[in-house]
Design a protein around this motif. Structure first.
Motif, mmCIF file in Angstrom:
data_model
loop_
_atom_site.group_PDB
_atom_site.id
_atom_site.type_symbol
_atom_site.label_atom_id
_atom_site.label_comp_id
_atom_site.label_asym_id
_atom_site.label_seq_id
_atom_site.Cartn_x
_atom_site.Cartn_y
_atom_site.Cartn_z
ATOM 1 N N LEU A 263 0.681 -1.259 0.009
ATOM 2 C CA LEU A 263 -0.152 -0.075 -0.192
ATOM 3 C C LEU A 263 0.876 1.215 -0.020
ATOM 4 C CD1 LEU A 263 -2.751 -0.762 2.438
ATOM 5 C CD2 LEU A 263 -2.992 -0.893 0.075
ATOM 6 N N ILE A 264 1.838 1.507 0.813
ATOM 7 C CA ILE A 264 2.603 2.660 0.880
ATOM 8 C C ILE A 264 3.363 3.037 -0.240
ATOM 9 C CG2 ILE A 264 4.381 3.661 2.239
ATOM 10 C CD1 ILE A 264 3.408 2.331 4.765
ATOM 11 N N PRO A 265 4.121 2.197 -1.003
ATOM 12 C CA PRO A 265 4.689 2.674 -2.301
ATOM 13 C C PRO A 265 3.560 3.160 -3.290
ATOM 14 C CG PRO A 265 5.713 0.709 -1.717
ATOM 15 C CD PRO A 265 4.315 0.863 -0.634
ATOM 16 N N ARG A 266 2.365 2.537 -3.224
ATOM 17 C CA ARG A 266 1.327 3.251 -4.190
ATOM 18 C C ARG A 266 0.734 4.628 -3.642
ATOM 19 N NH1 ARG A 266 1.221 -2.387 -4.480
ATOM 20 N NH2 ARG A 266 0.937 -3.353 -6.748
ATOM 21 N N ILE A 267 0.806 4.800 -2.227
ATOM 22 C CA ILE A 267 0.435 6.134 -1.872
ATOM 23 C C ILE A 267 1.433 7.144 -2.320
ATOM 24 C CG2 ILE A 267 0.423 7.831 0.143
ATOM 25 C CD1 ILE A 267 -0.456 5.208 1.800
ATOM 26 N N ALA A 268 2.781 6.615 -2.461
ATOM 27 C CA ALA A 268 3.906 7.555 -3.100
ATOM 28 C C ALA A 268 3.658 7.991 -4.428
ATOM 29 C CB ALA A 268 5.246 6.824 -2.586
ATOM 30 N N GLY B 251 10.722 7.181 -6.066
ATOM 31 C CA GLY B 251 11.731 7.206 -6.836
ATOM 32 C C GLY B 251 12.569 6.032 -6.779
ATOM 33 N N LEU B 252 12.789 5.345 -5.855
ATOM 34 C CA LEU B 252 13.485 4.165 -5.617
ATOM 35 C C LEU B 252 12.717 3.035 -5.759
ATOM 36 C CD1 LEU B 252 15.642 4.745 -2.038
ATOM 37 C CD2 LEU B 252 16.418 4.827 -4.703
ATOM 38 N N GLY B 253 11.350 3.341 -5.673
ATOM 39 C CA GLY B 253 10.478 2.260 -6.168
ATOM 40 C C GLY B 253 10.624 2.054 -7.932
ATOM 41 N N LEU B 254 10.623 2.946 -8.436
ATOM 42 C CA LEU B 254 11.024 2.885 -9.762
ATOM 43 C C LEU B 254 12.237 2.193 -10.245
ATOM 44 C CD1 LEU B 254 9.746 6.398 -11.019
ATOM 45 C CD2 LEU B 254 8.658 4.347 -11.137
ATOM 46 N N VAL B 255 13.397 2.652 -9.458
ATOM 47 C CA VAL B 255 14.633 1.778 -9.689
ATOM 48 C C VAL B 255 14.535 0.472 -9.188
ATOM 49 C CG1 VAL B 255 17.031 1.894 -8.708
ATOM 50 C CG2 VAL B 255 16.042 4.038 -9.277
ATOM 51 N N GLU B 256 13.920 0.155 -8.294
ATOM 52 C CA GLU B 256 13.632 -1.279 -7.625
ATOM 53 C C GLU B 256 12.906 -2.088 -8.830
ATOM 54 O OE1 GLU B 256 12.395 -3.439 -3.474
ATOM 55 O OE2 GLU B 256 11.016 -2.038 -4.746
ATOM 56 N N GLU B 257 11.768 -1.290 -9.459
ATOM 57 C CA GLU B 257 11.172 -2.059 -10.456
ATOM 58 C C GLU B 257 11.916 -2.286 -11.447
ATOM 59 O OE1 GLU B 257 7.080 -1.118 -13.299
ATOM 60 O OE2 GLU B 257 7.842 0.355 -11.662
ATOM 61 N N HIS B 258 12.820 -1.531 -12.008
ATOM 62 C CA HIS B 258 13.760 -1.664 -13.182
ATOM 63 C C HIS B 258 15.195 -2.146 -12.746
ATOM 64 C CE1 HIS B 258 10.595 -0.060 -15.516
ATOM 65 N NE2 HIS B 258 10.222 0.941 -14.610
ATOM 66 N N LEU B 259 15.346 -2.724 -11.718
ATOM 67 C CA LEU B 259 16.599 -3.034 -11.139
ATOM 68 C C LEU B 259 17.447 -3.697 -12.001
ATOM 69 C CD1 LEU B 259 18.436 -2.279 -8.561
ATOM 70 C CD2 LEU B 259 17.256 -4.707 -7.549
ATOM 71 N N ALA B 260 16.749 -4.776 -12.654
ATOM 72 C CA ALA B 260 17.663 -5.629 -13.842
ATOM 73 C C ALA B 260 18.082 -4.745 -14.792
ATOM 74 C CB ALA B 260 16.468 -6.741 -14.360
ATOM 75 N N ALA C 127 16.606 -2.672 0.406
ATOM 76 C CA ALA C 127 16.664 -2.443 1.875
ATOM 77 C C ALA C 127 16.437 -1.045 2.224
ATOM 78 C CB ALA C 127 18.418 -2.616 2.605
ATOM 79 N N THR C 128 16.551 -0.174 1.391
ATOM 80 C CA THR C 128 16.243 1.520 1.666
ATOM 81 C C THR C 128 14.788 1.359 1.325
ATOM 82 O OG1 THR C 128 18.163 1.930 0.908
ATOM 83 C CG2 THR C 128 16.813 3.564 1.164
ATOM 84 N N MET C 129 14.231 0.774 0.511
ATOM 85 C CA MET C 129 12.683 0.904 0.309
ATOM 86 C C MET C 129 11.939 0.288 1.536
ATOM 87 S SD MET C 129 11.250 2.119 -2.331
ATOM 88 C CE MET C 129 9.865 1.232 -2.234
ATOM 89 N N ASP C 130 12.607 -0.705 2.171
ATOM 90 C CA ASP C 130 11.866 -1.389 3.202
ATOM 91 C C ASP C 130 11.875 -0.535 4.691
ATOM 92 O OD1 ASP C 130 11.249 -3.807 2.012
ATOM 93 O OD2 ASP C 130 13.159 -4.734 2.536
#
Length: 694
Positions: free
Chosen positions: A360-365, A602-611, A629-632
């Motif tokens: 839920l929280i990343p979707r709020i972001a 921002g980091l959620g986008l990086v995590e989504e495209h981490l590969a 880890a930072t996202m958590d």
């Protein structure tokens, strides 16, 4: 802008919203708090008062969707709701003052978006009438068209249709097959659909209520085709029967938006007066002579379509509204609903579980980012349509922003509504809690007013055009340009950047986390992904030289990559909008919280495209691990603020109208806890079954 370092330590428990303890922390008083009214004002944007007026109207039960209504009843209710909008003076904002309007284009779209809280069918049906049918007459017609047609459109005497899409042509409007052939002997146009695939299809108001339509057709005069133009065509008589030569069908039950009577229309040599041509961009004289202020047929076509961009703008905003409703429902429920015993012996609230926070929280972001980006889009739209900045460059920016943001927000709406539904368990599947109905209604948003994938292709082609324009024309400059791109690819392969990060971080996740939360680092990662993909496609296209056939083949082969680049560009624009908005935070504490939220986005986008970032050497393996880890840690830090964050959306219970977000769940949980406490105090609690001996 304030960049907040998240410590590399677990976050301590705070009391949850129900008054119990949660696994978060005792240092609640030292945490920054968010100024809910102040941030709510930020989210309302420039047209806050227009939004408030529309939200007040959406509290009227007469505007609300009735769950379980039949298709016929829903259609008639939506029709009555449109009449209510007229009575309440809610539709005049964008129209000329000479017709009782306010010439308030941004405020009009902002207000109509808020009707999503009442019933998306109302928002869309009203949008068809005044945002498409009426706006086509306003923006494609001239003064004589306005005087003849607008009064009856504005007061809803003439419910109308926007008849552009055909069964055989949706996104490719330039190739529609309906014709409008001019006859100078009678000074009339003959509107004709020559085959079944040319029928106008999925047309709002066409099935039952439409009295007239703006019909898009290929204009032919003197044996010469002048491309797609718009014509005002009466459809039905006073009894509701089709006029001679006109026929149609009801599209019937749809997956959602059943308050809108979509249907099909066809025309068999139907004649309309020459003056029914909406002639701002193309006129036909009585003798059949064609004239236009825009000589190029291609530019004329795109200019005409550009005047109708507000449909995409409003869908972007409506999708943001739907996400806010879903998150307010899901977060409220998750902060009250208890499940599974914790170490303290009591059941924990759902929002205290790590995965529930992550869903839920990343979707709020994300919805905050989309909300701030939509405000930018609205301002661009208003600049153009008010005439303050109606330049070719500003119009191109408007079209690109709308084509970029509408796909991302409408896709995100389906994702958020589904995740919110699942996060509410069986309660989320009940129609009374609105999540399933909103998802069904929002489903079509991803394919109308421009299919999302096609829109992102438009954005991608704009990016390729900018890349080509930046390339030097002289041989020496072109050689340096190519060499720089080759050097970049070598750096990708050798992972020079990743090696440098490993040296800089020296094995510390904390150091990596601090750099990842630096806005310069975040923007570089997001922007570099766009630039690298666009440059790669651009360089491959350059290899085709002037061979158009090979260029087309190469572009088709790179279509997936191009759409990904366009999507990444839209995400970057959303990040930029969020970052710029931080300056408007009402106080330092709110700015701190919003910065955490921006970092989460921002980091959620990086995590989504981490590969991608790992494969292209943009992140070392250590930094890649540090992203999650930072996202958590960010999600954990935002958890105690989740209910305040959704409260900034500003929706009252009368807007939300979901029993599970009404406090009923908290009352049930309090009752259950009180019962168990009383049973324990009275000694009536049964003992545990003894464990078998081994």
């Amino acid at each position: 802008m304030v960049d907040i370092a998240v410590p590399d330590v677990p976050i301590a428990p705070t009391p949850d919203a129900s008054g119990g303890s949660s696994p978060h922390a005792a240092d609640r008083r030292s945490r920054p708090r968010i100024d809910v009214p102040g941030v709510a004002e930020m989210l309302l944007g420039r047209w806050a008062e227009d939004r408030r007026i529309s939200r007040a109207l959406a509290l009227d039960p007469a505007t609300h969707r009735l769950e379980g209504a039949s298709v016929d009843d829903h259609r008639e209710r939506a029709l009555a709701q449109c009449r209510l909008l007229v009575e309440q003076g809610a539709i005049q904002r964008p129209f000329p003052r000479s017709f009782g309007g306010q010439e308030n284009h941004g405020g009009n779209v902002a207000a109509f978006e808020e009707l999503t809280t009442a019933d998306p069918s109302l928002q869309i049906k009203a949008g068809v009438q005044w945002g498409l049918f009426g706006s086509a007459v306003l923006h494609l017609g001239t003064e004589h068209n306005h005087e003849e047609f607008l009064p009856d459109i504005l007061d809803f005497t003439v419910p109308g249709c926007f008849a552009m899409t055909e069964t055989g042509h949706g996104s490719d409007v330039q190739s529609i097959a309906t014709t409008a052939t001019y006859d100078p002997a009678t000074e009339e146009f003959e509107i004709h659909t020559p085959f079944r695939g040319a029928w106008k299809d999925y047309i709002g108001n066409a099935a039952v209520h439409g009295v007239a339509a703006v019909v898009f057709a290929q204009l032919v005069t003197g044996g010469v085709g002048h491309g797609v133009h718009a014509f005002y065509v009466p459809l039905r008589d006073a009894t509701g029967a089709f006029l001679p030569g006109i026929g149609g069908e009801d599209d019937g039950v749809k997956g959602g938006l059943n308050g809108v009577d979509n249907g099909r229309l066809h025309f068999d040599h139907v004649r309309v007066p020459r003056t029914n041509l909406l002639d701002r961009y193309g006129a036909v004289a009585p003798d059949g002579t064609y004239s236009s202020p825009i000589a190029s047929p291609g530019r004329r076509f795109f200019t005409m379509l550009g005047t109708l961009v507000q449909g995409r703008v409003s869908l972007d905003g409506a999708a943001v509204v739907a996400q806010k409703l879903a998150l307010q429902i899901a977060v409220t429920y998750a902060s009250e609903r208890r499940q599974f015993p914790t170490a303290e012996g009591e059941e924990g609230v759902l929002l205290d579980y790590g995965q529930h926070q992550r869903r839920l929280i990343p979707r709020i972001a994300r919805v905050f980012a989309q909300s701030f980006a939509h405000e930018r889009l609205l301002r661009t739209f208003d600049d153009v349509f008010s005439g303050r900045a109606d330049t070719p460059e500003r119009r191109e920016d408007l079209e690109t922003q709308a084509a970029a943001f509408k796909p991302l927000s409408t896709w995100a709406a389906l994702d958020t509504l589904q995740e919110a539904r699942e996060a509410c368990g069986g309660a989320g599947f009940l129609a009374e809690n609105r999540l399933t109905g909103l998802r069904a209604d929002l489903d079509v948003y991803v394919t109308f007013e421009g299919d999302n994938t096609v829109l992102l292709q438009l954005v991608g082609k704009r990016l390729l055009g900018d890349f080509a324009a930046a390339a030097p024309r002289d041989p020496a400059g072109a050689a340096r340009f190519v060499a720089a791109r080759v050097a970049g690819r070598v750096a990708d392969v050798t992972r020079v950047r990743a090696v440098g990060q490993t040296v800089l971080d020296r094995g510390s996740v904390r150091r990596a986390s601090q750099d990842l939360r630096d806005p310069v680092t975040q923007r570089r990662l997001l922007a570099d992904r766009v630039d690298t993909m666009v440059a790669g496609i651009g360089m491959r296209l350059r290899s085709a030289g002037k061979d158009r056939v090979r260029q087309a083949r190469l572009l088709n082969e790179q279509q997936h990559e191009l759409i990904e680049a366009a999507r990444a560009h839209a995400e970057l624009m959303q990040w930029d909008a969020f970052t710029a908005a931080l300056a408007d935070a009402p106080d330092d504490d709110s700015r701190t919280v919003l910065t955490w939220l921006r970092d989460c986005f921002g980091l959620g986008l990086v995590e989504e495209h981490l590969a991608w970032h790992l494969m292209h050497g943009r992140l070392s393996a250590q930094r890649g691990a540090a992203v999650s880890a930072t996202m958590d840690r960010l999600v954990g830090r935002l958890r105690p603020l989740a209910t305040d964050l959704v409260a900034t959306f500003g929706y009252e219970p009368g807007h939300v109208r979901a029993p599970i977000a009404s406090g009923a769940e908290a009352r049930r949980q309090d009752e259950a806890r009180a019962w168990y406490a009383a049973e324990r105090a009275a000694g009536r609690t049964p003992g545990a079954e003894p464990r078998p001996r081994r």
